[in-house]
Design a protein around this motif. Structure first.
Motif, PDB file in Angstrom:
ATOM      1  N   ALA A 115     -38.482 -19.301   9.537  1.00  0.00           N
ATOM      2  CA  ALA A 115     -39.369 -18.634   8.578  1.00  0.00           C
ATOM      3  C   ALA A 115     -38.617 -17.821   7.537  1.00  0.00           C
ATOM      4  CB  ALA A 115     -40.328 -17.711   9.325  1.00  0.00           C
ATOM      5  N   GLN A 116     -39.050 -17.916   6.268  1.00  0.00           N
ATOM      6  CA  GLN A 116     -38.702 -16.888   5.294  1.00  0.00           C
ATOM      7  C   GLN A 116     -39.668 -15.723   5.518  1.00  0.00           C
ATOM      8  OE1 GLN A 116     -38.847 -19.187   1.657  1.00  0.00           O
ATOM      9  NE2 GLN A 116     -36.639 -19.528   1.718  1.00  0.00           N
ATOM     10  N   ARG A 117     -40.958 -16.077   5.657  1.00  0.00           N
ATOM     11  CA  ARG A 117     -41.931 -15.088   6.108  1.00  0.00           C
ATOM     12  C   ARG A 117     -42.788 -15.728   7.181  1.00  0.00           C
ATOM     13  NH1 ARG A 117     -45.783 -12.546   2.314  1.00  0.00           N
ATOM     14  NH2 ARG A 117     -45.867 -14.615   1.340  1.00  0.00           N
ATOM     15  N   GLU A 176     -41.874 -21.118  -0.958  1.00  0.00           N
ATOM     16  CA  GLU A 176     -41.635 -20.365   0.274  1.00  0.00           C
ATOM     17  C   GLU A 176     -41.719 -21.242   1.517  1.00  0.00           C
ATOM     18  OE1 GLU A 176     -42.632 -15.835   1.258  1.00  0.00           O
ATOM     19  OE2 GLU A 176     -44.321 -16.860   0.335  1.00  0.00           O
ATOM     20  N   ILE A 196     -49.091 -17.173  -0.446  1.00  0.00           N
ATOM     21  CA  ILE A 196     -47.812 -17.843  -0.205  1.00  0.00           C
ATOM     22  C   ILE A 196     -47.240 -18.255  -1.553  1.00  0.00           C
ATOM     23  CG2 ILE A 196     -46.789 -19.914   0.813  1.00  0.00           C
ATOM     24  CD1 ILE A 196     -49.327 -19.515   2.853  1.00  0.00           C
ATOM     25  N   GLU A 237     -38.931  -7.939   9.570  1.00  0.00           N
ATOM     26  CA  GLU A 237     -40.057  -7.006   9.491  1.00  0.00           C
ATOM     27  C   GLU A 237     -40.960  -7.146  10.713  1.00  0.00           C
ATOM     28  OE1 GLU A 237     -40.277  -6.969   4.594  1.00  0.00           O
ATOM     29  OE2 GLU A 237     -41.689  -8.195   5.733  1.00  0.00           O
ATOM     30  N   VAL A 238     -41.219  -8.404  11.100  1.00  0.00           N
ATOM     31  CA  VAL A 238     -42.152  -8.642  12.205  1.00  0.00           C
ATOM     32  C   VAL A 238     -41.557  -8.189  13.539  1.00  0.00           C
ATOM     33  CG1 VAL A 238     -43.265 -10.464  13.560  1.00  0.00           C
ATOM     34  CG2 VAL A 238     -43.454 -10.470  11.061  1.00  0.00           C
ATOM     35  N   ILE A 287     -43.060 -20.786   5.114  1.00  0.00           N
ATOM     36  CA  ILE A 287     -43.876 -19.865   5.902  1.00  0.00           C
ATOM     37  C   ILE A 287     -44.127 -20.468   7.271  1.00  0.00           C
ATOM     38  CG2 ILE A 287     -46.200 -18.873   6.143  1.00  0.00           C
ATOM     39  CD1 ILE A 287     -44.948 -17.510   3.887  1.00  0.00           C
ATOM     40  N   GLN A 311     -50.086  -9.913  11.382  1.00  0.00           N
ATOM     41  CA  GLN A 311     -48.956  -9.406  10.612  1.00  0.00           C
ATOM     42  C   GLN A 311     -48.443 -10.503   9.690  1.00  0.00           C
ATOM     43  OE1 GLN A 311     -46.200  -7.904  13.574  1.00  0.00           O
ATOM     44  NE2 GLN A 311     -45.127  -6.723  12.020  1.00  0.00           N
ATOM     45  N   ILE A 312     -47.977 -10.097   8.510  1.00  0.00           N
ATOM     46  CA  ILE A 312     -47.281 -11.052   7.643  1.00  0.00           C
ATOM     47  C   ILE A 312     -45.986 -10.388   7.201  1.00  0.00           C
ATOM     48  CG2 ILE A 312     -47.316 -12.396   5.498  1.00  0.00           C
ATOM     49  CD1 ILE A 312     -50.278 -12.535   5.586  1.00  0.00           C
ATOM     50  N   GLY A 313     -44.862 -11.067   7.375  1.00  0.00           N
ATOM     51  CA  GLY A 313     -43.611 -10.472   6.913  1.00  0.00           C
ATOM     52  C   GLY A 313     -42.427 -11.344   7.264  1.00  0.00           C
ATOM     53  N   THR A 314     -41.237 -10.892   6.865  1.00  0.00           N
ATOM     54  CA  THR A 314     -40.017 -11.601   7.231  1.00  0.00           C
ATOM     55  C   THR A 314     -39.827 -11.439   8.743  1.00  0.00           C
ATOM     56  OG1 THR A 314     -38.643  -9.644   6.980  1.00  0.00           O
ATOM     57  CG2 THR A 314     -38.966 -10.994   5.004  1.00  0.00           C
TER      58      THR A 314
END
Ligand code: ADP
Ligand code: ADP
Length: 229
Positions: free
Chosen positions: A205-207, A34, A30, A224-225, A36, A218-221
Motif C-alpha cells: 500500500a501507498q495508502r 495511487e 483516491i 500512519e495506520v 490503495i 482508518q485511511i492512511g499510509t
C-alpha cells in the motif's frame, strides 16, 4: 489513469426494510496513480466495495466516480477498469498469447496493435518465453501473471485486484507481490487492491483503507495506520 471518489457509498443486498446495509456510507478519495489497499477481516465488505467500483454490483446509495465520471449507471465494459481475481480463470485450450489477446480480439483491435500490447505486457511480466504454452503448462504464479497480463493489455485507467494472491503458496505470494509493485512502478495506473492479509497490505500500500463491519475505520499510509514514528 484516473482518480476514484467514493461518496457516502451504501450497499444493501436484497430489497425491503429487512435488507440491512453491508456497506454503511463509505467515503474515500483516491488520487490518480495511487496504489490503495483495502484491508479488513473476512466479511467486512471489501469485495463488495471493489465489485461496486467494477460495476459488478449495483450501488444502493451514494456515488462512485472514476475521474470526472459518476459510474453508478455505467456498464462494466465502459468503466475503463480491469480486474484481477483470486481465480484467474484462464481459457484452458488457449495459449498464453491468446488468453492475453482475447479481449482485444473481441474489440477488433488491429492484429499489429494486439501483438504490440501483448508483447509489452509479456515483457513487463517476464512471460515472453511462455507465450505459446497452455495454462496447464504453467505454475500458479505464472498463471496469475497471465491474468495480470490480460488486464494490462486493456490499458485501463484503473486496476482492481480482489485477493489475487490468496491461492498462491507463501513463496509465490512474496514473488508475485514484487511483480505487482513493479507493474505499478512501470505503468503507474491507479490501483485498488483488496486483501485480508495485513503483511500484504503493508508491503503493497501507498495508502490503506482499513475496513470493519461495512465502515471505514482508518485511511492512511501504512506508517500512519500502524502508528510507527
Ligand atoms: P469481504 O470481501 O470483506 O470478505 P464481502 O464484501 O464479501 O466481504 O461481504 C460483505 C458482507 O456482505 C458479508 O456479510 C457477506 O455475507 C454479505 N454478502 C456478500 N455478497 C452477498 C450476496 N450476494 N448476497 C447477500 N449478502 C452478501
Ligand atoms: P468486451 O468488454 O468488449 O465485452 P471482454 O471479453 O474484454 O469484452 O469483456 C467482457 C466483459 O467482462 C465486460 O463486461 C468486461 O468489462 C468484463 N471484463 C473482461 N475482462 C475483465 C477484467 N480483466 N476486469 C474486469 N472486467 C473484465
Amino acid at each position: 489513469m484516473a482518480s476514484i471518489s467514493l461518496r457516502k457509498v451504501v450497499k444493501r443486498y436484497g430489497a425491503g426494510p429487512k435488507a440491512n446495509p453491508v456497506i454503511h456510507g463509505v467515503d474515500a478519495e483516491i488520487s490518480d496513480g495511487e496504489f490503495i489497499v483495502i484491508v479488513g477481516p473476512s466479511g467486512c465488505g471489501k469485495s463488495t466495495l471493489l465489485r461496486m467500483v467494477a460495476g459488478l454490483e449495483e450501488i444502493s446509495g451514494g456515488e462512485i466516480a472514476i475521474g470526472a465520471r459518476v459510474v453508478n449507471d455505467i456498464e462494466p465494459a465502459d468503466r475503463d477498469i480491469a480486474m484481477v481475481f483470486q481465480n484467474y480463470a484462464l481459457y484452458p485450450h488457449m495459449s498464453v498469447f491468446d488468453n492475453m489477446a482475447y479481449g482485444l480480439k473481441i474489440r477488433q483491435l488491429p492484429a499489429a496493435e494486439i501483438q504490440a500490447r501483448v508483447e509489452r505486457a509479456a515483457a513487463i511480466l517476464e512471460l515472453g518465453a511462455l507465450l505459446q504454452r497452455k495454462p496447464r503448462e504453467l505454475s500458479g504464479g505464472q498463471r496469475q501473471r497471465v491474468a495480470m497480463g490480460r488486464a494490462i493489455v486493456r490499458k485501463p485507467q484503473v486496476f482492481l485486484f480482489d485477493e489475487p494472491l490468496s491461492n498462491l503458496d507463501a513463496k509465490l505470494r512474496a514473488q508475485t507481490r514484487l511483480e505487482i509493485q513493479k507493474l505499478h512502478r512501470e505503468l503507474g495506473v491507479t490501483s485498488l487492491f483488496v486483501t485480508h492479509d495485513q503483511v500484504e497490505a503493508m508491503t503493497l500500500a501507498q495508502r490503506m483503507i482499513v475496513m470493519n463491519a461495512g465502515r471505514v475505520e482508518q485511511i492512511g499510509t501504512p506508517d500512519e495506520v500502524y502508528g510507527r514514528p
